[in-house]
Scaffold this motif. Structure first.
Motif, mmCIF file in Angstrom:
data_model
loop_
_atom_site.group_PDB
_atom_site.id
_atom_site.type_symbol
_atom_site.label_atom_id
_atom_site.label_comp_id
_atom_site.label_asym_id
_atom_site.label_seq_id
_atom_site.Cartn_x
_atom_site.Cartn_y
_atom_site.Cartn_z
ATOM 1 N N LEU A 174 88.116 54.375 48.011
ATOM 2 C CA LEU A 174 88.034 53.027 48.558
ATOM 3 C C LEU A 174 87.726 51.959 47.532
ATOM 4 N N CYS A 175 87.205 52.375 46.367
ATOM 5 C CA CYS A 175 86.683 51.409 45.396
ATOM 6 C C CYS A 175 87.560 51.263 44.166
ATOM 7 N N LEU A 176 87.456 50.104 43.548
ATOM 8 C CA LEU A 176 88.086 49.852 42.253
ATOM 9 C C LEU A 176 87.370 50.651 41.166
ATOM 10 N N ASP A 177 87.832 50.498 39.939
ATOM 11 C CA ASP A 177 87.213 51.207 38.817
ATOM 12 C C ASP A 177 85.762 50.796 38.584
ATOM 13 N N ASP A 178 85.376 49.611 39.106
ATOM 14 C CA ASP A 178 83.970 49.211 38.952
ATOM 15 C C ASP A 178 83.049 50.004 39.868
ATOM 16 N N ARG A 179 83.646 50.793 40.779
ATOM 17 C CA ARG A 179 82.922 51.678 41.693
ATOM 18 C C ARG A 179 82.078 50.910 42.721
ATOM 19 N N ILE A 180 82.370 49.615 42.829
ATOM 20 C CA ILE A 180 81.606 48.762 43.750
ATOM 21 C C ILE A 180 82.513 48.091 44.780
ATOM 22 N N HIS A 181 83.491 47.348 44.317
ATOM 23 C CA HIS A 181 84.329 46.557 45.217
ATOM 24 C C HIS A 181 85.537 47.355 45.691
ATOM 25 N N VAL A 182 86.047 46.980 46.858
ATOM 26 C CA VAL A 182 87.139 47.755 47.441
ATOM 27 C C VAL A 182 88.450 47.565 46.675
ATOM 28 N N ASN A 183 89.250 48.619 46.683
ATOM 29 C CA ASN A 183 90.597 48.542 46.158
ATOM 30 C C ASN A 183 91.541 48.087 47.278
ATOM 31 N N LYS A 184 92.812 48.108 46.997
ATOM 32 C CA LYS A 184 93.796 47.632 47.973
ATOM 33 C C LYS A 184 93.752 48.454 49.257
ATOM 34 N N PHE A 185 93.594 49.754 49.121
ATOM 35 C CA PHE A 185 93.519 50.617 50.311
ATOM 36 C C PHE A 185 92.251 50.317 51.113
#
Length: 219
Positions: A174-185
């Motif tokens: 669910l998260c971007l590479d920052d491991r915090i904010h959501v990715n597109k999915f």
């Protein structure tokens, strides 16, 4: 015209995603497609990165109350639940204060006749560090999400339970590479959870206004 404002922090803003992929944008597209032929809809996003509920209350009158939205969505918790060494190991906003802040937000909105509030829980983050209290950031946020559910229930507000909707996914999915904010999915799951709740509230608003028109016409 029916106005919806999305109030929150960087989770609401979907930091790191193009504007077209954020969940508020997807929700807007979905609802315009569903209701566009019937009524005019207006959407605004009011966010401040790293904001907690104290900051939200400080700017509530300026950014929300005088704007008089028909619907207000509210998403906080992850910044409130952050534990810092510089704060002598305490969270930025205690659980009790978080609860009171949400209740005060509801009260202030109702004074301005903003009665249709939708509280949003937070997505699981993939950070694997441990805060000073021995829990991960996400474990700490889960306590605050439970308070969100409680306040929504006791205040007769609506709830879009994003965390529950995501319980079968791993945070890394669910998260971007920052491991915090959501990715597109992750943003897509957000939108699929939130849009039906707003749609239900909008249907109620439209039905109520139609009934008022019929009553005034009979008079």
């Amino acid at each position: 015209m029916y106005k919806t404002i999305f109030l929150g922090d960087s989770f609401t803003n979907c930091n790191g995603l193009p504007q077209s992929d954020t969940w508020p944008t997807i929700v807007r597209r979905t609802l315009n497609k569903q209701f566009g032929s019937r009524v005019d809809l207006e959407f605004e996003t009011s966010v401040t990165t790293q904001e907690n509920t104290r900051g939200a209350l400080e700017r509530l009158q300026r950014d929300i109350l005088f704007a008089e939205p028909n619907i207000l969505t509210v998403q906080y918790g992850t910044n409130d639940s952050t534990y810092l060494m510089s704060n002598r190991g305490a969270p930025l906003v205690s659980q009790d204060a978080f609860r009171f802040n949400l209740l005060e937000l509801v009260d202030k909105c109702r004074l301005f006749n903003i009665r249709r509030l939708i509280f949003i829980t937070n997505h699981p983050v993939a950070l694997d560090r441990y805060d000073i209290n021995g829990l991960t950031p996400d474990e700490n946020t889960q306590f605050y999400d439970e308070i969100i559910r409680e306040v929504a229930s006791t205040s007769a507000c609506h709830l879009a339970d994003v965390r529950k909707a995501m319980e079968n996914y791993k945070p890394n999915e669910l998260c971007l590479d920052d491991r915090i904010h959501v990715n597109k999915f992750g943003a897509k799951v957000y939108a699929e959870t939130i849009a039906p709740v707003i749609a239900k509230v909008l249907e109620g608003l439209i039905d109520f206004d139609d009934q008022q028109l019929q009553v005034s016409g009979k008079c």
